[in-house]
Design an enzyme around this catalytic site. Structure first.
Site, short mmCIF file in Angstrom:
data_model
loop_
_atom_site.label_atom_id
_atom_site.label_comp_id
_atom_site.label_asym_id
_atom_site.label_seq_id
_atom_site.Cartn_x
_atom_site.Cartn_y
_atom_site.Cartn_z
N GLN A 180 0.82 -1.21 0.00
CA GLN A 180 0.00 0.00 0.00
C GLN A 180 0.86 1.26 0.00
O GLN A 180 0.52 2.27 -0.62
CB GLN A 180 -0.93 -0.04 1.23
CG GLN A 180 -2.39 0.32 1.01
CD GLN A 180 -2.99 0.03 -0.37
OE1 GLN A 180 -2.98 -1.12 -0.87
NE2 GLN A 180 -3.50 1.07 -1.01
N HIS A 181 2.01 1.21 0.71
CA HIS A 181 2.92 2.38 0.74
C HIS A 181 3.41 2.72 -0.67
O HIS A 181 3.45 3.87 -1.07
CB HIS A 181 4.15 2.08 1.60
CG HIS A 181 3.88 2.09 3.06
ND1 HIS A 181 3.64 3.25 3.76
CD2 HIS A 181 3.81 1.08 3.95
CE1 HIS A 181 3.45 2.95 5.02
NE2 HIS A 181 3.53 1.63 5.17
N ASP A 236 11.09 -3.61 -8.50
CA ASP A 236 11.87 -4.28 -7.47
C ASP A 236 12.97 -3.31 -7.06
O ASP A 236 13.49 -2.56 -7.90
CB ASP A 236 12.46 -5.60 -7.99
CG ASP A 236 12.86 -6.48 -6.82
OD1 ASP A 236 12.02 -6.72 -5.93
OD2 ASP A 236 14.01 -6.94 -6.78
N PHE A 292 8.73 3.99 4.42
CA PHE A 292 8.68 2.58 4.81
C PHE A 292 10.07 1.96 4.62
O PHE A 292 11.01 2.64 4.20
CB PHE A 292 7.62 1.83 4.01
CG PHE A 292 7.94 1.73 2.54
CD1 PHE A 292 7.74 2.82 1.70
CD2 PHE A 292 8.44 0.57 2.00
CE1 PHE A 292 8.05 2.73 0.35
CE2 PHE A 292 8.75 0.46 0.64
CZ PHE A 292 8.55 1.55 -0.18
N GLY A 293 10.17 0.68 4.92
CA GLY A 293 11.42 -0.04 4.72
C GLY A 293 12.60 0.63 5.41
O GLY A 293 12.52 0.98 6.59
N TYR A 294 13.67 0.83 4.65
CA TYR A 294 14.91 1.36 5.21
C TYR A 294 14.91 2.90 5.30
O TYR A 294 15.93 3.50 5.63
CB TYR A 294 16.10 0.92 4.34
CG TYR A 294 16.30 -0.58 4.28
CD1 TYR A 294 17.13 -1.23 5.18
CD2 TYR A 294 15.67 -1.36 3.31
CE1 TYR A 294 17.32 -2.60 5.12
CE2 TYR A 294 15.86 -2.73 3.24
CZ TYR A 294 16.69 -3.34 4.15
OH TYR A 294 16.89 -4.71 4.09
N LYS A 345 10.64 13.16 -1.24
CA LYS A 345 11.18 11.81 -1.44
C LYS A 345 10.89 11.35 -2.88
O LYS A 345 11.78 10.86 -3.57
CB LYS A 345 10.59 10.80 -0.43
CG LYS A 345 11.15 9.41 -0.67
CD LYS A 345 10.53 8.29 0.14
CE LYS A 345 11.05 6.94 -0.38
NZ LYS A 345 10.37 5.77 0.15
#
Ligand code: IMP
Length: 189
Positions: free
Chosen positions: A10-11, A68, A148-150, A171
């Site tokens: 979703q992000h 990816d 999100f993530g890193y 971003k």
């Protein structure tokens, strides 16, 4: 134009919907009730992006793209790279990918890293790849709540904020995914 993003994240869908022109209607896999996991079995970012796009194009037959992403940390010889999503699962001493990155970089002076995204697009004309990259550094503790993530440990070169501290518009403008998407959108136009 209706375009399918082969993602259940979703992000990512929110990020990408802000980047796409309003003339394009973005749909995600959740909208099509597709909840299966597509195993990322390739050993490159390009291979995994194509693999996901191929599975979904074959199933739904509408123009579709997949992405990816990998985080490549210089002092760790490019780790986690293509294994960024499930890196910590390879070593159960670590709770999360972020903890693992911070632990492995504890005594390292070189904090350089980059994110790379590959977008794979398939329609009835064929397959095409678009790449985006952003260079930066990994800091030693988490900062910021968005993204999100890193994102909370990555500061892009030329900025003082982590991706998780920045407004999403900023971003998107400078990120790996934003840059790959910009090339993709130019191609569609
Ligand atoms: P994937 O593209 O979903 O396979 O992402 C691989 C890994 O990179 C996952 O752990 C994501 O959380 C992380 N990742 C992907 N995009 C970003 C981003 O924009 N910022 C931070 N981490 C990301």
């Amino acid at each position: 134009m209706k375009i399918l993003f082969a993602s259940q994240n979703q992000h990512k869908l929110e990020e990408v919907s802000k980047i796409l022109p309003s003339t394009m209607e973005l749909i995600g896999l959740n909208d099509l009730d597709f909840r299966e996991d597509i195993p990322e079995t390739e050993d490159t970012i390009e291979g995994n992006a194509l693999l996901k796009a191929r599975v979904i194009y074959k199933k739904f037959g509408i123009p579709c793209f997949a992405d990816d992403t990998g985080l490549f940390i210089e002092a760790l010889n490019g780790e986690p790279g293509v294994y960024s999503a499930r890196w910590h699962e390879k070593d159960d001493r670590f709770e999360t990918n972020i903890e693992k990155a911070l632990f492995k970089l504890k005594d390292k002076g070189n904090r350089s890293a980059y994110f790379k995204t590959v977008v794979a697009y398939i329609d009835n004309k064929g397959e095409i790849l678009f790449e985006g990259r952003v260079d930066g550094k990994i800091i030693s503790s988490l900062r910021g709540d968005s993204g999100f993530g890193y994102d909370p440990i990555f500061i892009p070169d030329g900025y003082d904020q982590t991706f998780a501290e920045m407004p999403s518009e900023l971003k998107n403008k400078i990120s790996h995914r934003g840059r790959a998407m910009k090339k993709f959108i130019a191609y569609l136009a």
